[in-house]
Design an enzyme around this catalytic site. Structure first.
Site, PDB file in Angstrom:
ATOM      1  N   ASP A   8       0.866  -1.174   0.000  1.00 14.63           N
ATOM      2  CA  ASP A   8       0.000   0.000   0.000  1.00 14.63           C
ATOM      3  C   ASP A   8       0.908   1.232   0.000  1.00 14.63           C
ATOM      4  O   ASP A   8       2.112   1.127   0.241  1.00 14.63           O
ATOM      5  CB  ASP A   8      -0.891  -0.022   1.240  1.00 14.63           C
ATOM      6  CG  ASP A   8      -1.896   1.112   1.280  1.00 14.63           C
ATOM      7  OD1 ASP A   8      -2.290   1.601   0.202  1.00 14.63           O
ATOM      8  OD2 ASP A   8      -2.287   1.515   2.381  1.00 14.63           O
ATOM      9  N   THR A  42      -2.996   0.738  -4.280  1.00 15.62           N
ATOM     10  CA  THR A  42      -3.435   1.965  -3.629  1.00 15.62           C
ATOM     11  C   THR A  42      -4.844   2.360  -4.047  1.00 15.62           C
ATOM     12  O   THR A  42      -5.321   1.934  -5.097  1.00 15.62           O
ATOM     13  CB  THR A  42      -2.447   3.119  -3.955  1.00 15.62           C
ATOM     14  OG1 THR A  42      -2.855   4.297  -3.270  1.00 15.62           O
ATOM     15  CG2 THR A  42      -2.354   3.385  -5.442  1.00 15.62           C
ATOM     16  N   GLY A  43      -5.456   3.161  -3.243  1.00 11.38           N
ATOM     17  CA  GLY A  43      -6.740   3.745  -3.603  1.00 11.38           C
ATOM     18  C   GLY A  43      -6.572   4.975  -4.479  1.00 11.38           C
ATOM     19  O   GLY A  43      -7.531   5.470  -5.054  1.00 11.38           O
TER      20      GLY A  43
END
Length: 160
Positions: A8, A42-43
Site C-alpha cells: 500500500d 493503492t486507492g
C-alpha cells in the site's frame, strides 16, 4: 524465494511527509535486484501514485483506484474495471445529506458533493454513516471490501 511484494502507499510505503524514504527505496531496489517483483496497491489514481515513485526512480506496476485499474511500469493500463451506469445509480442511492462522494475516473476525481460539504467533512473528520447500506450494496454486486485489489493482485501474480 519471495516472487512478489505488494505494498500500500499511504501509511505504509510513504512516510508522514508523503514521500518514500531513501532507505525504503534502496530496499526495494535490492529486492528487485534479487529477482523479486514489486507492485504498489493503492486507492489513489495512477498519476497520484506515480509521483512519489518517480521521485525515488522506482519503476513498478501500480494497482490503483482500489484495484479498478492496473498499470504496467510504463503507465499503460493492462486492466480496468469500469462501473456501469446502473452501478453508479445504485451507489448514489446510499447518499445521505453531508455524505461525501468521490468517483475516480480516467480524467481524475469527480464529486457530487459541494465545496461546503467537503470543507465541513474534512474539518469534522470524514465519517461514513451509511455503512449498513454499503455492506448491502457490496453484497448485491458480490464484492468484499478489498475484493477489487485482491483480484488484481491475483491476476498480476499469475502473470509472473
Amino acid at each position: 524465494m519471495i516472487r512478489l511484494v505488494a505494498s500500500d502507499m499511504d501509511g505504509t510505503l510513504l512516510g508522514q511527509d508523503g514521500r518514500i524514504s531513501d532507505r525504503t527505496a534502496q530496499t526495494i531496489r535490492q529486492m528487485r535486484a534479487s529477482g523479486c517483483e514489486f507492485v504498489v496497491c493503492t486507492g489513489r489514481g495512477y498519476e497520484d501514485a506515480r509521483r512519489p515513485l518517480e521521485e525515488q526512480a522506482i519503476d513498478c506496476d501500480v494497482i490503483c483506484m482500489n484495484g479498478a485499474k492496473v498499470c504496467d511500469r510504463t503507465g499503460n493500463a493492462i486492466f480496468k474495471q469500469e462501473l456501469s451506469y446502473e452501478q453508479v445509480r445504485a451507489v448514489l442511492t446510499c447518499r445521505e445529506p453531508g455524505m461525501l462522494f468521490d468517483f475516480m475516473t480516467n480524467e481524475g476525481s469527480v464529486t457530487i458533493s459541494t465545496r461546503e460539504e467537503f470543507r465541513r467533512g474534512f474539518e469534522e473528520g470524514i465519517r461514513w454513516r451509511g455503512e449498513s447500506r454499503l455492506r448491502s450494496l457490496r453484497a448485491s454486486f458480490g464484492l468484499s471490501r478489498r475484493a477489487n485489489c485482491l483480484q488484481a493482485i491475483s491476476r498480476f501474480s499469475r502473470c509472473l
